[in-house]
Design a protein around this motif. Structure first.
Motif, PDB file in Angstrom:
ATOM      1  N   ALA A 165       1.234  -9.143  -1.670  1.00 50.71           N
ATOM      2  CA  ALA A 165       2.115  -7.404  -2.456  1.00 50.71           C
ATOM      3  C   ALA A 165       0.548  -6.390  -2.504  1.00 50.71           C
ATOM      4  N   LEU A 166      -0.571  -7.365  -2.046  1.00 54.38           N
ATOM      5  CA  LEU A 166      -1.763  -7.109  -1.894  1.00 54.38           C
ATOM      6  C   LEU A 166      -2.431  -6.594  -0.805  1.00 54.38           C
ATOM      7  N   HIS A 167      -1.428  -6.307  -0.055  1.00 55.51           N
ATOM      8  CA  HIS A 167      -1.509  -5.861   1.592  1.00 55.51           C
ATOM      9  C   HIS A 167      -1.385  -4.483   1.364  1.00 55.51           C
ATOM     10  N   GLY A 168      -2.583  -4.327   1.541  1.00 57.13           N
ATOM     11  CA  GLY A 168      -3.750  -2.202   1.847  1.00 57.13           C
ATOM     12  C   GLY A 168      -3.795  -1.397   0.322  1.00 57.13           C
ATOM     13  N   ARG A 169      -4.189  -2.407  -0.591  1.00 59.60           N
ATOM     14  CA  ARG A 169      -4.574  -2.040  -1.429  1.00 59.60           C
ATOM     15  C   ARG A 169      -6.215  -2.154  -1.133  1.00 59.60           C
ATOM     16  N   ASP A 170      -7.379  -0.912  -1.965  1.00 54.30           N
ATOM     17  CA  ASP A 170      -8.309  -1.507  -1.486  1.00 54.30           C
ATOM     18  C   ASP A 170      -9.657  -2.268  -2.330  1.00 54.30           C
ATOM     19  N   LEU A 171      -9.602  -4.274  -1.739  1.00 57.58           N
ATOM     20  CA  LEU A 171     -10.298  -4.710  -2.747  1.00 57.58           C
ATOM     21  C   LEU A 171     -11.811  -4.929  -2.349  1.00 57.58           C
ATOM     22  N   THR A 172     -12.156  -3.403  -1.788  1.00 59.10           N
ATOM     23  CA  THR A 172     -14.085  -3.844  -1.939  1.00 59.10           C
ATOM     24  C   THR A 172     -14.252  -3.804  -3.857  1.00 59.10           C
ATOM     25  N   VAL A 173     -15.495  -5.005  -3.766  1.00 58.68           N
ATOM     26  CA  VAL A 173     -16.077  -5.950  -5.223  1.00 58.68           C
ATOM     27  C   VAL A 173     -17.008  -4.411  -5.392  1.00 58.68           C
ATOM     28  N   GLU A 174     -17.000  -2.916  -6.440  1.00 58.36           N
ATOM     29  CA  GLU A 174     -17.591  -1.627  -7.038  1.00 58.36           C
ATOM     30  C   GLU A 174     -18.847  -2.887  -7.167  1.00 58.36           C
ATOM     31  N   ARG A 175     -18.905  -3.864  -7.975  1.00 61.45           N
ATOM     32  CA  ARG A 175     -19.883  -4.594  -9.109  1.00 61.45           C
ATOM     33  C   ARG A 175     -19.767  -6.046  -8.827  1.00 61.45           C
ATOM     34  N   HIS A 267       2.079 -20.774 -12.315  1.00 62.46           N
ATOM     35  CA  HIS A 267       1.300 -19.506 -13.429  1.00 62.46           C
ATOM     36  C   HIS A 267       0.729 -18.772 -13.122  1.00 62.46           C
ATOM     37  N   ILE A 268       0.000 -18.733 -11.758  1.00 61.78           N
ATOM     38  CA  ILE A 268      -0.375 -18.121 -11.239  1.00 61.78           C
ATOM     39  C   ILE A 268       0.075 -16.910 -10.627  1.00 61.78           C
ATOM     40  N   LYS A 269       1.155 -17.314  -9.955  1.00 59.16           N
ATOM     41  CA  LYS A 269       2.198 -16.133  -9.126  1.00 59.16           C
ATOM     42  C   LYS A 269       2.770 -15.309  -9.961  1.00 59.16           C
ATOM     43  N   LEU A 270       2.727 -15.757 -10.820  1.00 53.21           N
ATOM     44  CA  LEU A 270       3.616 -14.124 -12.428  1.00 53.21           C
ATOM     45  C   LEU A 270       2.256 -13.700 -12.827  1.00 53.21           C
ATOM     46  N   LEU A 271       0.990 -14.382 -12.912  1.00 57.86           N
ATOM     47  CA  LEU A 271      -0.514 -13.386 -13.659  1.00 57.86           C
ATOM     48  C   LEU A 271      -0.480 -12.566 -12.475  1.00 57.86           C
ATOM     49  N   ALA A 272      -0.550 -13.325 -10.526  1.00 60.33           N
ATOM     50  CA  ALA A 272      -0.787 -11.410  -9.660  1.00 60.33           C
ATOM     51  C   ALA A 272       0.504 -11.321  -9.996  1.00 60.33           C
TER      52      ALA A 272
END
Length: 278
Positions: A165-175, A267-272
């Motif tokens: 589901a994160l495909h296409g999202r900007d995952l750049t770490v700002e800090r 649990h992790i998949k639900l959290l994501a």
């Protein structure tokens, strides 16, 4: 059937390290292997001090894990509570495998869990939580050595492989901030708080330590809720959500390798999925 463990029995190297560091094995203690079989630790006495001796095997010397404990001993402030390093040594065998031994002061308290995750509620005081916040605040403020990273932006860019589901999202770490890198429940002690296992510390996305602590508590809802409450100012931010996705991806990736991560995976998949809704 041949063993899949690439490392040999470490009992002999452990006793060799004890002799060379003039430490006497505790007759009432037992040796404990770490996950993956690459470490072995056990209680000792050295010059009247209760200690803990751990030996690690590796295919070669050097690198982040090899250097981490010694760098932490030198660079981290005393406000980050951890066992004192009493001695260390390294050597290689005739097969080219290398060994590293660290002799630590014995822990004041007990580890909160024998495994990284939790199965039962933890019994700690409000002061313990305050001490943890203070310790992490001091840790996050110091600069990490150049090139010492818990993970890279390149790895983070690949996490949609595990969370589609994160495909296409900007995952750049700002800090980025200096982090323990493996802040789960087997690496924290009861009162008084001590934080152990500093081999992998370095720069990570801001909020990563809190995200790891929360992820490994998901089998125990009351503690997971407490972590979210204590670290709400970190986790409930865009950067905190990214840090949580990172540890979610790591746990999903590891779920095929061991039972701890396999049990956490649902649990992790639900959290994501929940984190997808701002």
């Amino acid at each position: 059937m041949a063993s899949s463990n690439p490392f040999p029995d470490l009992t002999g190297p452990w006793h060799r390290a004890a002799r060379e560091l003039t430490a006497t094995p505790d007759s009432g203690g037992r040796l404990r292997a770490g996950m993956g079989g690459r470490t072995l630790g056990g209680p000792v006495m050295v010059q009247g001090i209760q200690g803990w001796l751990r030996v690690m095997a590796a295919p070669r010397a050097g690198g982040k894990i090899w250097e981490g404990a010694n760098l932490a001993d030198v660079l981290l402030p005393e406000e980050v509570p951890r066992p004192a390093l009493l001695g260390d040594l390294s050597w290689s065998d005739e097969n080219g495998l290398v060994f590293q031994a660290h002799l630590w002061e014995r822990l004041y308290g007990e580890a909160l869990s024998p495994t990284p995750n939790l199965d039962i509620p933890i019994l700690v005081t409000d002061q313990w939580w305050n001490d943890l916040l203070t310790a992490l605040d001091h840790l996050h403020r110091i600069p990490a050595p150049i090139g010492r990273q818990v993970m890279t932006q390149d790895y983070i860019n690949r996490i949609p492989r595990f969370i589609p589901a994160l495909h296409g999202r900007d995952l750049t770490v700002e800090r980025w901030e200096t982090s323990h890198g493996d802040l789960h429940w087997a690496n924290l002690t009861t009162d008084p708080l001590q934080i152990i296992d500093w081999e992998g510390w370095g720069s990570a996305p801001a909020g990563y330590d809190a995200a790891v602590l929360h992820a490994y508590a998901l089998n125990e809802p009351a503690t997971a809720a407490r972590v979210r409450e204590v670290f709400a100012d970190v986790l409930d931010t865009p950067g905190g959500r990214l840090a949580q996705w990172v540890i979610c991806a790591e746990i999903i990736q590891a779920a095929d390798r061991d039972r701890v991560h396999a049990r956490l995976q649902p649990h992790i998949k639900l959290l994501a999925e929940k984190l997808l809704v701002p």
